[in-house]
Design an enzyme around this catalytic site. Sequence first.
Site, PDB file in Angstrom:
ATOM      1  N   TYR A 145       0.817  -1.213   0.000  1.00  0.00           N
ATOM      2  CA  TYR A 145       0.000   0.000   0.000  1.00  0.00           C
ATOM      3  C   TYR A 145       0.851   1.264   0.000  1.00  0.00           C
ATOM      4  CZ  TYR A 145      -3.236   3.557   1.596  1.00  0.00           C
ATOM      5  OH  TYR A 145      -3.975   4.689   1.695  1.00  0.00           O
ATOM      6  N   TRP A 147       1.469   5.688  -1.570  1.00  0.00           N
ATOM      7  CA  TRP A 147       1.268   6.820  -2.468  1.00  0.00           C
ATOM      8  C   TRP A 147       2.367   7.008  -3.511  1.00  0.00           C
ATOM      9  CZ3 TRP A 147      -2.138  11.057  -3.260  1.00  0.00           C
ATOM     10  CH2 TRP A 147      -3.382  10.887  -2.643  1.00  0.00           C
TER      11      TRP A 147
END
Length: 815
Positions: A145, A147
């Site tokens: 996970y 950004w």
Amino acid sequence: MTELSRRSFLKGAGATAGALAITSVVPFSAQAATPPGKAVLTAGRWGAILVEAKDGKIISSTNALPQTVPNSLQTTSADQVHTQARIKYPMVRKGYLANPLQPDGRRGNDEFVRVSWEEALKLVHEQHARIRKENGAESVFAGSYGWRSSGVLHKAQTLLQRYMSMAGGYSGHLGDYSTGAAQIIMPHVIGSIEVYEQQTTYPIIMEHSDVVVMWGINPLNTLKIAWSSTDGTGLEFFNQLKSSKKTIIAIDPMRSETIEFFGDQAQWIAPHPGTDVAMMLGIAHALVQTKKHDKAFIDKYTTGYDLFEQYLLGESDGVAKTPAWAEAICGVSAKQIELLAEIFSQHRTMLMAGWGIQRQQYGEQKHWMLVTLASMLGQIGLPGGGFGFSYHYSNGGNPTRDAGVLPAISADIAGASSAGNDWAVSGAINSFPVARIVEALENPGGKYQHNGHELTFPKVKMIWWAGGGNFTHHQDTNRLIKAWQKLDLVVISEPYWTAAAKHADIVLPITTSLERNDLTMTGDYSNQHLVPMKQVVPPQFEARNDFDVFADMAELLKAGGREVYTEGKNEMDWLASFYKEAQKLGRQNRISMPNFGAFWSKNQLIEMKANAKNAKYVRYAEFRADPAVNPLGTPSGKIEIYSRTIEGFKYADCPAHPTWLPPTEWVGVAKDGELQLMTSHAAHRLHSQLNYAKLREQYAVADREPIWINTEDAKANGIANGDLVRAYNARGQVLVGALVTDGIKQGSVCIHEGAWPDLDKKTGICKNGGANVLTADIPTSRLANGCAANSSLVKIEKYKGEVLPLTAFTPPLGA
Ligand SMILES: Nc1nc2c(c(=O)[nH]1)N[C@H]1C(S)=C(S)[C@@H](COP(=O)(O)OP(=O)(O)OC[C@H]3O[C@@H](n4cnc5c(=O)[nH]c(N)nc54)[C@H](O)[C@@H]3O)O[C@H]1N2
Ligand SMILES: Nc1nc2c(c(=O)[nH]1)N[C@H]1C(S)=C(S)[C@@H](COP(=O)(O)OP(=O)(O)OC[C@H]3O[C@@H](n4cnc5c(=O)[nH]c(N)nc54)[C@H](O)[C@@H]3O)O[C@H]1N2
Ligand SMILES: [Mo]
């Protein structure tokens, strides 16, 4: 803090007519973006930027689109490329290199050894193959996970999963840290996830709303970025809202950057953190008492209100949720609560809610109660009324454009199984809620509840993370570090020596987006621009693109793997093919786009065409017009204020209607100087990204992450502004710099999330103020299993120990 008064409110309302003159948020014109001389056009999450380099070094970067609100993140390009925190070479932990079959338990406490790319990838391949063979595909966690960076090709997580699919599958993740609770509860309540959807547009708000409520949103921070790349209109909307003379009410325990920005134009109301449901119940009770709730709307568009009302009035549990009851919990006066009920019900009101309020224990209740309150106000589906959960994120109110939209690389291999090859292609075979990762590592094969299902945690032996900062993003760092030692292999692909990299076995140096070519759309909802992301400088040291790393790894799986992984295309081939697809879509929408070669050499972005109909979009207008023809995706087709589905789950931590549930840790149970910790998102970072940048000098206090402390709390603890402070609880301790202010509710403190953990070997104290060293790693509830970081208590004291120099951004021994 200004008390909201009837007079101050009316002053605002009287001027509302003037606001009607503003009928649209002025669209930005790409033409205004004239690239100066040698600047290269590229983009980050923080928007399209122009970057100048000289002799291979970046010397400046700035916004490429015109903007009125400055965006600090756009200035960081040089720091991203040239920081001392860069990983220069592939590195292996000494103890792991010595014995990969039985690595010692010293992750995070070992020195690193430089190896060649060839050696590194061979080592990963051999150990990955062995672990997979011995334990099955499930044992390899590639949820990864995070950004990462903007771009449709260099998508680290997807590229990892594309490789893992070819290797035979992996364990993945469900949901996200952002909206873990809301995105699971909302489909039960209103039939859509709500949090990532086009909102009633900014121009419609400008034209129709009389009252705008910023309920736990800090858009001046959070709209600096978007998932693809920001189009800039969100910041401009709030800038125009400020001069619109509408009544703006901000409900937030902190005087956030946004409230500061609005100044006298906004009324600040500060509840205790985590108590919003109680406050909303108080407002709801006042509505019923004064008969100002919209019975017709409730009857026609909702189900289960009666059962909820019995709870609200105390008929079912003996406790009436009166404004006075709410005051005792949330610390906002009953009078204010009554006034809010009056204001909201008598004027066109948009309730804009953020997500920090649901990153808490029982976070599911927040947005459920907000939808319930909005239902009682009866304005859902009207222009400028109702609620919105994405005004503060990715420019959620910017109308969707007619566009040529870029596709992106996917984890699926085109034609993999049908192409006649014998790759055992498989995607994620066992995914668990993303914020439960440590629980999964602690409890391999364990059963748990999730959204009405019993699921089983995989037995994870290996983790490969690419494009996420799990050592900063996950709660209770010390618990994470302990669970981390149970693994057989940890591989981290990163541009920087983050805490995760320092706790890995094998570390691979990756390029930043400034060292490679890519493409991106802007806006997320709007698709307003298509931007070339052009390489500015060569890859630094031995950094390589994720794409090339995984292409090599695919070839190691089996001869011919590279060809399958890359589909025979290099970086520019992929970009040309994505662009061609966008061009085709553009043509259908009557947008003429130059051919790829011409586009790429021009160093210009393409602005897509505004769509007048989309600009008038009103969320739930169709449902309101005819709920029978346009039912919601809930079992009843209506807004479910009481959910039979959730009732059936029988979860004590998520009852069948919105309920005030006091968290395990909150102001109401604080003792002996305990304060509630908030961990909001920072103005000058994207999570952990850019923590090393020069911008840090603007916000660091005593060279540490700041802790916001209320003036009275500081006094009580003998702390002065600028002091070095130790914040601690049973889970851990951090060094932070005191920012003493009246801009935070008494009884709570804030350390923004994202500072890199930097644990002192001797004392265990985090020298950089990593907020998650202090937070509890608990699920929001067993319904959603979301991240509940904002429900933690801490104590503070002036730090008097030995001087501990910061080493967060210093590479580890051997590097
Ligand atoms: N206490 C607390 N914790 C929180 C939150 C909170 O509010 N409070 N918020 C949560 C939320 S909402 C989120 S979304 C998460 C965010 O957590 P993350 O998304 O994991 O945070 P980032 O810091 O953006 O991590 C991205 C990482 O990818 C690396 N990277 C960038 N580009 C590339 C690339 O091209 N390739 C590779 N291989 N790596 C790259 C960066 O250097 C960085 O280390 O944090 C969560 N954690
Ligand atoms: N600059 C910047 N922008 C970002 C990010 C970033 O790291 N930096 N992260 C991005 C990501 S991944 C996400 S998920 C979003 C996050 O967006 P959000 O989750 O909405 O952001 P937060 O900062 O957690 O919270 C927003 C506001 O809620 C307030 N708040 C906290 N607790 C409470 C409470 O109990 N009650 C009330 N009423 N208010 C409360 C905080 O003080 C803050 O002002 O932002 C995105 N945008
Ligand atoms: Mo997020």
